[in-house]
Motif scaffolding. Structure first.
Motif, mmCIF file in Angstrom:
data_model
loop_
_atom_site.group_PDB
_atom_site.id
_atom_site.type_symbol
_atom_site.label_atom_id
_atom_site.label_comp_id
_atom_site.label_asym_id
_atom_site.label_seq_id
_atom_site.Cartn_x
_atom_site.Cartn_y
_atom_site.Cartn_z
ATOM 1 N N GLN A 298 0.907 -1.194 -0.097
ATOM 2 C CA GLN A 298 0.075 -0.050 0.006
ATOM 3 C C GLN A 298 0.871 1.197 0.028
ATOM 4 O O GLN A 298 0.278 2.295 -0.662
ATOM 5 N N ILE A 299 2.098 1.248 0.679
ATOM 6 C CA ILE A 299 2.923 2.375 0.741
ATOM 7 C C ILE A 299 3.413 2.793 -0.626
ATOM 8 O O ILE A 299 3.515 3.797 -1.267
ATOM 9 N N TRP A 300 3.702 1.433 -1.282
ATOM 10 C CA TRP A 300 4.137 1.471 -2.633
ATOM 11 C C TRP A 300 3.190 2.223 -3.627
ATOM 12 O O TRP A 300 3.442 3.240 -4.658
ATOM 13 N N PRO A 350 -7.782 18.497 3.956
ATOM 14 C CA PRO A 350 -9.078 17.666 3.630
ATOM 15 C C PRO A 350 -8.964 16.350 2.456
ATOM 16 O O PRO A 350 -9.244 15.348 2.595
ATOM 17 N N VAL A 351 -7.712 16.626 1.672
ATOM 18 C CA VAL A 351 -7.473 15.353 0.978
ATOM 19 C C VAL A 351 -6.811 14.484 1.928
ATOM 20 O O VAL A 351 -6.983 13.249 1.531
ATOM 21 N N LEU A 352 -6.034 14.515 2.807
ATOM 22 C CA LEU A 352 -5.544 13.725 3.626
ATOM 23 C C LEU A 352 -6.520 12.911 4.506
ATOM 24 O O LEU A 352 -6.257 11.709 4.536
ATOM 25 N N ILE A 353 -7.430 13.477 4.965
ATOM 26 C CA ILE A 353 -8.598 12.920 5.633
ATOM 27 C C ILE A 353 -9.441 11.835 4.698
ATOM 28 O O ILE A 353 -9.741 10.722 4.819
ATOM 29 N N THR A 354 -9.557 12.460 3.230
ATOM 30 C CA THR A 354 -10.213 11.388 2.304
ATOM 31 C C THR A 354 -9.207 10.187 2.170
ATOM 32 O O THR A 354 -9.829 9.266 1.814
ATOM 33 N N GLN A 355 -7.965 10.319 2.069
ATOM 34 C CA GLN A 355 -6.978 9.211 1.963
ATOM 35 C C GLN A 355 -7.085 8.116 3.302
ATOM 36 O O GLN A 355 -7.182 6.823 2.932
ATOM 37 N N TYR A 356 -7.371 8.778 4.439
ATOM 38 C CA TYR A 356 -7.568 8.063 5.422
ATOM 39 C C TYR A 356 -8.888 7.158 5.396
ATOM 40 O O TYR A 356 -9.074 5.821 5.487
ATOM 41 N N ALA A 357 -9.989 7.914 4.822
ATOM 42 C CA ALA A 357 -11.306 7.130 4.621
ATOM 43 C C ALA A 357 -11.054 6.050 3.577
ATOM 44 O O ALA A 357 -11.827 5.119 3.647
ATOM 45 N N PHE A 358 -10.320 6.647 2.455
ATOM 46 C CA PHE A 358 -10.155 5.383 1.300
ATOM 47 C C PHE A 358 -9.385 4.038 1.867
ATOM 48 O O PHE A 358 -10.128 3.263 1.597
ATOM 49 N N ASN A 359 -8.442 4.436 2.500
ATOM 50 C CA ASN A 359 -7.721 3.104 3.196
ATOM 51 C C ASN A 359 -8.696 2.251 4.112
ATOM 52 O O ASN A 359 -8.457 1.212 4.363
ATOM 53 N N ASN A 361 -11.621 1.776 3.792
ATOM 54 C CA ASN A 361 -12.412 0.969 2.915
ATOM 55 C C ASN A 361 -11.886 0.212 1.770
ATOM 56 O O ASN A 361 -12.406 0.129 0.793
ATOM 57 N N ASN A 362 -10.402 -0.029 1.898
ATOM 58 C CA ASN A 362 -9.697 -0.278 0.590
ATOM 59 C C ASN A 362 -9.819 -1.764 0.479
ATOM 60 O O ASN A 362 -8.926 -2.502 0.954
ATOM 61 N N LEU A 363 -10.715 -2.079 -0.321
ATOM 62 C CA LEU A 363 -11.002 -3.659 -0.474
ATOM 63 C C LEU A 363 -10.128 -4.227 -1.610
ATOM 64 O O LEU A 363 -9.471 -5.350 -1.578
ATOM 65 N N ASN A 364 -9.559 -3.278 -2.597
ATOM 66 C CA ASN A 364 -8.661 -3.919 -3.629
ATOM 67 C C ASN A 364 -7.243 -4.627 -3.153
ATOM 68 O O ASN A 364 -6.903 -5.893 -3.294
ATOM 69 N N VAL A 365 -6.626 -3.932 -2.230
ATOM 70 C CA VAL A 365 -5.331 -4.497 -1.724
ATOM 71 C C VAL A 365 -5.513 -5.563 -0.824
ATOM 72 O O VAL A 365 -4.856 -6.782 -1.202
ATOM 73 N N ILE A 386 -9.683 -6.799 6.493
ATOM 74 C CA ILE A 386 -10.453 -5.421 7.526
ATOM 75 C C ILE A 386 -12.019 -5.667 7.200
ATOM 76 O O ILE A 386 -12.645 -6.334 6.835
ATOM 77 N N LEU A 387 -12.611 -4.569 8.090
ATOM 78 C CA LEU A 387 -14.038 -4.731 7.735
ATOM 79 C C LEU A 387 -14.646 -4.684 6.677
ATOM 80 O O LEU A 387 -15.796 -5.555 6.321
ATOM 81 N N ILE A 388 -14.103 -3.857 5.590
ATOM 82 C CA ILE A 388 -14.978 -4.018 4.246
ATOM 83 C C ILE A 388 -14.848 -5.587 3.563
ATOM 84 O O ILE A 388 -15.591 -6.035 2.920
ATOM 85 N N THR A 389 -13.498 -6.002 3.569
ATOM 86 C CA THR A 389 -13.632 -7.444 3.223
ATOM 87 C C THR A 389 -14.109 -8.566 3.877
ATOM 88 O O THR A 389 -14.566 -9.365 3.545
ATOM 89 N N TRP A 390 -14.420 -8.329 5.082
ATOM 90 C CA TRP A 390 -15.142 -8.957 5.958
ATOM 91 C C TRP A 390 -16.424 -8.876 5.541
ATOM 92 O O TRP A 390 -17.355 -9.991 5.461
#
Length: 436
Positions: A298-300, A350-359, A361-365, A386-390
């Motif tokens: 994910q860092i990459w 604001p963008v950083l907050i959206t990045q936290y929200a995205f990760n 719910n990050n199902l793909n990785v 994580i919660l979304i994959t569960w």
């Protein structure tokens, strides 16, 4: 005599006869208030709209309200899920109807008040001009609002409703009916050892995953942007282009490639570690090492976006601030801590907050890397879920739709509360100076 003179000098209050009667008539039947105010076209339009709404949707509303209360009474004949969906749509339609009904009453009251003041009601042409002038923004927004209601609000309400039912593989219509169970799903999730252990493990790893992955990818992007932005660095465009390349490659391709690279038996990562004498690492079979691999992946994937974002912000910081800091004897670290970091965080909050929200719910990785595995004894979730994959597994693998909806509801509440707190604390949306 003085008292009589004072009474005769007071202005006469306008009558409230017309406004009250017009509002009362509009409450009884839509359009009657407008007809009373001699606005014939508008009154008949409201009246026809009410009759058309009742004729077209009476059966739908009747069945929908009955279905959302009972969820059906006869198996194979009543489909509980469809009745629930129809009931939610019926409630939405009723809310829209009540809003239009209130608009009718307000319009009749407003025109009646004009008559009480001795003014003439607006003519049809004046009404048309008022709608196209003052009401033009509302005319443009209304279609989008209706579409948003049925595309976004309806699925949310449906998910919330499912969380309070027993809808699962063993209560699946039309063979079985679905029943309302209240908070039983939430109580069972925290009372049953299996579900309790699974929820605590998944929730704690979701928080760690969100905070660590997002913070590290942003920190790496910021550090690389600062290094490239230095005056003595040459070939800046080349470095920016090369470092943004991971962002240009589709993420699912990169994730699948990394999944093969971290394979325990044939992956090049373990082959390289063996060649240098470190030994094999169970990237795919040990939950701790799998989580480490996921964080690295994910860092990459995430740092190029942060690099591009921070590079753009650094271009806008005035060099006078750094020159003044150098004159005061500030070191490079002090300039970064006192000037660069606050200004970058201020602009990117604001963008950083959206990045936290995205990760969060990050199902793909998680799912593409190893489907949330390895399995953990005594839990219904994998070691890296994580919660979304569960939720995805509960929905499509075990068909426990009620528990999936309950977890989704908890997840959404946590995410909304944290995001709301962060947006209220940050000053990114306030027009005030950061440095005081």
């Amino acid at each position: 005599m003085a008292t009589d003179a004072k009474l005769t000098m007071q202005p006469e209050r306008p009558s409230s006869f017309h406004r009250r009667r017009a509002a009362l008539l509009s409450i009884l039947v839509m359009g009657l208030g407008q007809i009373y105010n001699r606005q014939w076209w508008k009154g008949f339009s409201f009246l026809i709209a009410e009759i058309a709404f009742l004729i077209a949707s009476f059966d739908f509303l009747n069945i929908g309200l009955w279905g959302i209360v009972t969820l059906g009474t006869e198996p194979f004949l009543d489909h509980s899920v469809l009745l629930l969906a129809q009931g939610i749509i019926a409630v939405i339609l009723i809310i829209f109807g009540l809003g239009f009904y209130a608009l009718n009453i307000r319009d009749a009251y407003r025109v009646g008040r004009m008559r009480d003041r001795g003014e003439n009601p607006p003519t049809l042409r004046e009404t048309y001009r008022m709608i196209t002038d003052k009401g033009y923004p509302y005319l443009l927004v209304t279609p989008g609002l209706i579409l948003l209601t049925f595309v976004v609000v309806f699925p949310i309400l449906f998910t919330v409703a499912i969380a309070f039912t027993n809808y699962d593989l063993y209560h699946s219509p039309p063979a079985k009916l679905v029943d309302w169970v209240g908070f039983s799903n939430f109580v069972g999730m925290f009372q049953s050892p299996l579900w309790q252990n699974s929820f605590i493990s998944v929730f704690s790893w979701t928080i760690v995953w969100t905070l660590v992955a997002t913070t590290l990818q942003f920190a790496l992007g910021l550090i690389l942007a600062v290094l490239i932005h230095q005056k003595g660095v040459r070939f800046k465009k080349f470095f920016r282009t090369v470092l943004i390349l991971p962002w240009a490659v589709p993420s699912f391709v990169s994730i699948l490639v990394f999944s093969g690279m971290f394979d325990d038996n044939f992956g090049p990562v373990n082959t390289m570690l063996q060649n240098i004498g470190v030994g094999e690492i169970p990237w795919m079979t040990d939950p701790m090492w799998t989580r480490v691999a996921l964080l690295l992946v994910q860092i990459w994937l995430g740092f190029p976006f942060s690099l591009a974002l921070c590079a753009g912000v650094l271009q806008g910081i005035s060099s006078d601030l750094y020159e003044a800091a150098e004159m005061d004897g500030a070191t490079a670290f002090q300039k970064f801590r006192r000037i660069t970091l606050p200004l970058v965080l201020y602009a990117t909050a604001p963008v950083l907050i959206t990045q936290y929200a995205f990760n969060f719910n990050n199902l793909n990785v998680i799912y593409l890397f190893n489907q949330g595995k390895p399995a953990v004894p005594g839990q219904s979730a994998g070691g890296t879920d994580i919660l979304i994959t569960w939720v995805y597994k509960l929905t499509f693998d075990t068909h426990k739709y009620n528990y999936a909806a309950a977890v989704t509801l908890i997840m959404s509440l946590v995410l909304m509360l944290v995001s709301l707190y962060q947006f209220r604390k940050t000053r990114a949306f306030q027009e005030e100076d950061l440095i005081q």
